[in-house]
Enzyme design. Structure first.
Site, short mmCIF file in Angstrom:
data_model
loop_
_atom_site.label_atom_id
_atom_site.label_comp_id
_atom_site.label_asym_id
_atom_site.label_seq_id
_atom_site.Cartn_x
_atom_site.Cartn_y
_atom_site.Cartn_z
N THR A 160 0.45 -3.18 9.75
CA THR A 160 0.04 -4.43 9.11
C THR A 160 0.65 -5.57 9.88
O THR A 160 1.79 -5.46 10.33
CB THR A 160 0.61 -4.48 7.66
OG1 THR A 160 0.06 -3.40 6.93
CG2 THR A 160 0.32 -5.79 6.96
N ARG A 188 -9.08 2.87 -1.43
CA ARG A 188 -7.62 2.91 -1.44
C ARG A 188 -7.05 1.53 -1.08
O ARG A 188 -7.50 0.86 -0.17
CB ARG A 188 -7.15 3.95 -0.43
CG ARG A 188 -5.61 4.06 -0.29
CD ARG A 188 -5.08 3.21 0.83
NE ARG A 188 -3.65 3.36 1.01
CZ ARG A 188 -2.91 2.57 1.78
NH1 ARG A 188 -3.46 1.57 2.43
NH2 ARG A 188 -1.62 2.75 1.87
N VAL A 189 -6.04 1.11 -1.82
CA VAL A 189 -5.33 -0.14 -1.50
C VAL A 189 -3.86 0.19 -1.35
O VAL A 189 -3.30 0.94 -2.16
CB VAL A 189 -5.54 -1.19 -2.62
CG1 VAL A 189 -4.69 -2.42 -2.36
CG2 VAL A 189 -7.01 -1.58 -2.72
N GLY A 190 -3.22 -0.38 -0.33
CA GLY A 190 -1.79 -0.15 -0.11
C GLY A 190 -0.95 -1.28 -0.66
O GLY A 190 -1.36 -2.03 -1.56
N ASP A 191 0.23 -1.43 -0.10
CA ASP A 191 1.17 -2.46 -0.57
C ASP A 191 0.81 -3.86 -0.06
O ASP A 191 1.18 -4.87 -0.68
CB ASP A 191 2.58 -2.14 -0.05
CG ASP A 191 2.59 -2.12 1.47
OD1 ASP A 191 1.84 -1.31 2.06
OD2 ASP A 191 3.31 -2.94 2.09
N THR A 211 5.62 -3.56 6.24
CA THR A 211 4.63 -2.70 6.90
C THR A 211 5.13 -1.26 6.81
O THR A 211 6.34 -1.02 6.81
CB THR A 211 4.40 -3.12 8.36
OG1 THR A 211 3.47 -2.20 8.96
CG2 THR A 211 5.67 -3.13 9.19
N GLY A 212 4.20 -0.34 6.72
CA GLY A 212 4.56 1.06 6.59
C GLY A 212 3.65 1.74 5.59
O GLY A 212 2.58 1.22 5.27
N GLY A 214 2.14 2.35 2.44
CA GLY A 214 2.05 1.56 1.21
C GLY A 214 2.35 2.36 -0.03
O GLY A 214 2.92 1.83 -1.00
#
Ligand code: ASP
Length: 301
Positions: A160, A188-191, A211-212, A214
């Site tokens: 990210t 799908r949604v991450g952080d 970043t990483g 999520g």
């Protein structure tokens, strides 16, 4: 006059340089965050963000982005947006021109169209090639693991661009943009577009961006936590290290494993820092005291 800009990963260096020049001349932090993110979104070589981002399992590029204004804590975020290469700008439009903080999928796309954003094909020859290759590898893994595809992203990764900026007026902003995990499930949604997890900023203290993986980052609301640590008096570097370490240790204790977690932090005095629980994390930063530089980070664990 004090100012700073910091962004995750070395691919953000050109955006950081441009945004640094802009802020040094009196540009505003919110514009600087958008500018730095757009540089990365437009660059097909940054293959986990914007144009050229690696598609989901079904071959579609779904983008997440967010932006936050540290002056009034206003937020704009979009999730699962297809067909627009600068989701950061749509997120900013959500912040300024919508009554809401977050728009998802079709609603976000219709909002973008109404606001004059142009549709673009985000797939490139290279991202299609990677997707076809990843599909092949996944088919092999799935044969071996009886259909389990829990770690799809291990094949082609994820990153990210996460940014924090301080302008010469003492105002701060932060933001993120990503195509998320490669070969993620549709929807799908991450952080990254989640306030407190992927990003946070408050003029009175400072800001952070992550970043990483999520799925793990969001379990610790790491960016809000890091900003609270700065409020307690920790420097951005100390806050970044402590936040990553605490969340890593807690997740490890509970689950015996943790995904990659990295964070950048900046305070409202021009100091900044970064930390990660894994090898290889780098960030780009510049300030009134330091030229644009790529910093290599040693893991805190
Ligand atoms: N945090 C992003 C996500 O989980 C990916 C990354 O930054 O590596 O979508």
């Amino acid at each position: 006059m004090t100012w700073s800009i910091i962004a995750t990963w070395n691919f953000s260096i050109d955006g950081v340089k441009a945004a640094a020049e802009f802020v040094a001349k009196g540009g505003k932090s919110l514009d600087a965050v958008e500018m730095a993110a757009k540089y990365v979104e437009d660059d097909p070589a940054a293959d986990t963000i914007g144009y050229g981002g690696i598609p989901n399992l079904e071959g579609e590029v779904e983008l997440d982005a967010a932006i936050m204004n540290g002056e009034d804590l206003s937020i704009g975020a979009v999730m699962g947006v297809k067909g627009y290469k600068n989701p950061i700008s749509i997120a900013r439009k959500v912040l300024t021109d919508s009554p809401h903080n977050i728009l998802i999928g079709q609603g976000a796309e219709e909002f973008a169209a109404r606001n004059g954003f142009e549709k673009t094909i985000l797939l490139t020859d290279e991202s299609i090639r990677k997707w076809l290759d990843a599909k092949k590898q996944l088919a092999e893994i799935s044969k071996e693991n009886k259909g389990c595809n829990k770690a799809n992203h291990d094949i082609y990764g994820h990153d990210t661009v996460g940014i924090v900026a301080l302008d010469t007026f003492g105002k701060m902003a932060s933001g993120t943009s990503t195509s998320g995990l490669a070969m993620k499930h549709k929807g799908r949604v991450g952080d990254s577009p989640l306030v407190g997890s992927g990003f946070y900023v408050d003029n009175y203290i400072g800001g952070a961006a992550a970043t990483g993986v999520g799925e793990d980052i969001m379990k610790g609301c790491i960016c809000f936590y890091a900003v609270q640590l700065m409020k307690e008096g920790y420097s951005p570097q100390e806050a970044a290290e402590l936040a990553v370490k605490k969340i890593h240790d807690r997740l490890f204790e509970k689950n015996g494993k943790v995904g990659n977690i990295a964070i950048v932090c900046a305070d409202n005095k021009g100091n900044f820092g970064g930390a990660a629980n894994h090898e290889g994390f780098e960030y780009a930063a510049a300030s009134d005291k330091t030229l644009p530089t790529i910093y290599k980070v040693k893991p805190v664990i």
